[in-house]
Design an enzyme around this catalytic site. Sequence first.
Site, PDB file in Angstrom:
ATOM      1  N   GLY A  53       1.146  -0.664   4.022  1.00  0.00           N
ATOM      2  CA  GLY A  53       0.191  -0.809   5.115  1.00  0.00           C
ATOM      3  C   GLY A  53       0.862  -1.077   6.437  1.00  0.00           C
ATOM      4  O   GLY A  53       0.402  -0.626   7.498  1.00  0.00           O
ATOM      5  N   ASN A  54       2.003  -1.782   6.402  1.00  0.00           N
ATOM      6  CA  ASN A  54       2.730  -2.056   7.633  1.00  0.00           C
ATOM      7  C   ASN A  54       3.463  -0.831   8.160  1.00  0.00           C
ATOM      8  O   ASN A  54       3.885  -0.806   9.320  1.00  0.00           O
ATOM      9  CB  ASN A  54       3.726  -3.194   7.420  1.00  0.00           C
ATOM     10  N   LYS A  90       7.031  -5.700  -4.602  1.00  0.00           N
ATOM     11  CA  LYS A  90       7.657  -4.383  -4.707  1.00  0.00           C
ATOM     12  C   LYS A  90       8.689  -4.367  -5.834  1.00  0.00           C
ATOM     13  O   LYS A  90       8.741  -3.427  -6.651  1.00  0.00           O
ATOM     14  CB  LYS A  90       8.306  -4.006  -3.374  1.00  0.00           C
ATOM     15  N   LYS A 118      -0.871  -3.562  -3.387  1.00  0.00           N
ATOM     16  CA  LYS A 118      -0.875  -2.123  -3.629  1.00  0.00           C
ATOM     17  C   LYS A 118       0.325  -1.669  -4.453  1.00  0.00           C
ATOM     18  O   LYS A 118       0.248  -0.680  -5.173  1.00  0.00           O
ATOM     19  CB  LYS A 118      -0.970  -1.348  -2.317  1.00  0.00           C
ATOM     20  N   LYS A 141      -1.391 -13.308  -0.149  1.00  0.00           N
ATOM     21  CA  LYS A 141      -1.312 -11.960   0.412  1.00  0.00           C
ATOM     22  C   LYS A 141      -1.645 -11.973   1.896  1.00  0.00           C
ATOM     23  O   LYS A 141      -2.771 -12.282   2.302  1.00  0.00           O
ATOM     24  CB  LYS A 141      -2.283 -11.032  -0.326  1.00  0.00           C
TER      25      LYS A 141
END
Length: 314
Positions: free
Chosen positions: A9-10, A268, A210, A122
């Site tokens: 998203g970033n 991640k 995500k 988050k």
Amino acid sequence: MKLVVALGGNALLRRDQPLTAENQLENIRHAAAQLARVAADHDLVLTHGNGPQVGLLALQAAAYVKVEAYPLDVLGAQTDGMIGYLLEQELANLLPATRTVTTLITRVEVDPQDPAFRHPTKPIGPIYSKTESERIAADKGWVMAADGEAFRRVVASPQPLRVLGLQAIRWLLEHGALVIAAGGGGIPVARDSAGMDLQGLHGVAAVIDKDLCSSLLARELQADVLVIATDVAAVFLDWGQPTQRAIGKVTPQALAGHDFAAGSMGPKVEAARAFVLATGHRAVIGSLDRIEELIAGTAGTQVCTEAAGGADTP
């Protein structure tokens, strides 16, 4: 190959940028140009983050005080449509007219008793100074936490248990479509305690990571490679320190011996490890700008089994 590519998203709205529609569109056009090159040669499922976007929608919803603000699951669904539409349009503009690009609003089941609901981690929305974050926490009752040198709102991020709608994703892939799915980690839904059927599902106030959802989706789809595309070149040890160094090829077992930030690189790494351990296939974390090299195995942090990749420990 069948690829699942998780787009941060970033990477769509950078932390240092104003959260404008123009900035988002410019970044999405850049991302689409990278993705279109690999989509020509591979089956592709694209997921994306929504942290900046869902936080912005929450701020906008809270500003209108005549009605109660919409819950996070509904705001998450709105970001799925917004970001999915922009990605779909820009990718379709770059790919042959015969290549279908489609966006699916994807629900993901979580456990309503997940401990994450008691410990939000988050980050969503824009960044603030310490003084601004304290004022917002007092005004809105939001939980704020440090994000680098700034502060952001943090919300619950439960573990994804099951991706709903897999049949549709599989069908579209089999018919040659590029599928955008599980945006923002999917819309979090949970079961009513009284029943176990699908009709007992309801939305919950959370944002699913995500990367963890993409890992689960990649396992369910039996992807050949999971690509976690972000705005940094690789996973780094001693991030921000003079001893900072990138990790190249590595086993999931070796990665388990290191700690990474819970709100950023930690999920991640966890997502990559889970995919490799479950499938024996390769996962890679690195810069979207080098996505062709990530897929080829020549850039980023390549997470693979020793048998598959002769991986070096960091």
